[in-house]
Design a protein around this motif. Structure first.
Motif, PDB file in Angstrom:
ATOM      1  N   UNK A   1       0.782  11.471 -11.893  1.00 30.57           N
ATOM      2  CA  UNK A   1      -0.535  12.104 -11.908  1.00 30.57           C
ATOM      3  C   UNK A   1      -1.620  11.197 -11.337  1.00 30.57           C
ATOM      4  N   UNK A   2      -1.326  10.568 -10.201  1.00 27.22           N
ATOM      5  CA  UNK A   2      -2.311   9.697  -9.573  1.00 27.22           C
ATOM      6  C   UNK A   2      -2.752  10.188  -8.208  1.00 27.22           C
ATOM      7  N   UNK A   3      -2.331  11.412  -7.848  1.00 27.98           N
ATOM      8  CA  UNK A   3      -2.719  11.962  -6.543  1.00 27.98           C
ATOM      9  C   UNK A   3      -4.236  12.019  -6.453  1.00 27.98           C
ATOM     10  N   UNK A   4      -4.762  11.651  -5.304  1.00 24.95           N
ATOM     11  CA  UNK A   4      -6.196  11.668  -5.096  1.00 24.95           C
ATOM     12  C   UNK A   4      -6.877  10.358  -5.439  1.00 24.95           C
ATOM     13  N   UNK A   5      -6.195   9.488  -6.153  1.00 24.57           N
ATOM     14  CA  UNK A   5      -6.775   8.177  -6.459  1.00 24.57           C
ATOM     15  C   UNK A   5      -6.588   7.249  -5.268  1.00 24.57           C
ATOM     16  N   UNK A   6      -7.540   6.375  -5.092  1.00 28.14           N
ATOM     17  CA  UNK A   6      -7.428   5.399  -4.015  1.00 28.14           C
ATOM     18  C   UNK A   6      -6.477   4.278  -4.406  1.00 28.14           C
ATOM     19  N   UNK A   7      -5.736   3.801  -3.431  1.00 25.55           N
ATOM     20  CA  UNK A   7      -4.910   2.618  -3.640  1.00 25.55           C
ATOM     21  C   UNK A   7      -5.863   1.441  -3.823  1.00 25.55           C
ATOM     22  N   UNK A   8      -5.635   0.602  -4.830  1.00 25.11           N
ATOM     23  CA  UNK A   8      -6.552  -0.525  -5.043  1.00 25.11           C
ATOM     24  C   UNK A   8      -6.474  -1.541  -3.909  1.00 25.11           C
ATOM     25  N   UNK A   9      -7.428  -2.439  -3.917  1.00 18.76           N
ATOM     26  CA  UNK A   9      -7.442  -3.512  -2.924  1.00 18.76           C
ATOM     27  C   UNK A   9      -6.168  -4.339  -3.052  1.00 18.76           C
TER      28      UNK A   9
ATOM     29  N   UNK B   1       0.836  -1.205   0.000  1.00 17.60           N
ATOM     30  CA  UNK B   1       0.000   0.000   0.000  1.00 17.60           C
ATOM     31  C   UNK B   1       0.870   1.254   0.000  1.00 17.60           C
ATOM     32  N   UNK B   2       1.876   1.265   0.833  1.00 17.32           N
ATOM     33  CA  UNK B   2       2.757   2.426   0.920  1.00 17.32           C
ATOM     34  C   UNK B   2       3.507   2.646  -0.394  1.00 17.32           C
ATOM     35  N   UNK B   3       3.972   1.577  -1.011  1.00 16.01           N
ATOM     36  CA  UNK B   3       4.666   1.674  -2.290  1.00 16.01           C
ATOM     37  C   UNK B   3       3.746   2.270  -3.358  1.00 16.01           C
ATOM     38  N   UNK B   4       2.525   1.760  -3.454  1.00 13.62           N
ATOM     39  CA  UNK B   4       1.573   2.254  -4.457  1.00 13.62           C
ATOM     40  C   UNK B   4       1.200   3.706  -4.164  1.00 13.62           C
TER      41      UNK B   4
END
Length: 135
Positions: free
Chosen positions: A41-49, A28-31
């Motif tokens: 440009x992925x700020x604000x996206x949720x980390x997937x399951x 999770x931390x890596x993603x």
């Protein structure tokens, strides 16, 4: 990473990360770190399951995928892994599903092979299961 981020944005696609590790927190931390990188440009996206299997047996990953197909109705599976044994186990599911009359589109590749075909995943260093549903 471009395709990965676009998949996270697409509500018709479910991305699940499988890891043989016993804990999901490091993945999770890596993603999260990668998504927060301005170049991605992925700020604000949720980390997937993230599913930590706690076991490196290839049958654990293929069993998880099988359960998702059977129980959740997934019809398309994209799987990238750095272990040939894991890839072989997931590829075997395609024949198994076909023999049971189920039509499941499964692509499984070793990460090294995927580099040439999916350069957006070049920096990924974890085990990934990339699942698409509703297609």
């Amino acid at each position: 990473w471009v395709d990965f981020v676009e998949s996270l944005r697409n509500k018709d696609i479910e991305v699940i990360i499988l890891t043989a590790r016993s804990a999901d927190k490091p993945v999770q931390e890596f993603i999260r770190q990668k998504l927060d990188d301005p170049d991605i440009d992925g700020a604000g996206l949720e980390v997937p399951h993230i599913k930590a299997l706690g076991n490196s047996d290839p049958l654990k990953k293929s069993a998880y995928i099988k359960d998702m197909v059977v129980e959740q109705g997934f019809t398309v599976v994209r799987f990238w892994d750095d272990s040939e044994k894991n890839v072989v186990a997931v590829r075997a599911l395609a024949a198994e599903f076909e023999s049971e009359g189920m039509h499941v589109d499964i692509e499984a590749e070793e990460v090294a092979e995927s580099y040439q075909r999916a350069s957006s995943f070049r920096d990924m260093t974890r085990d990934f299961l990339y699942k698409l549903s509703g297609f």
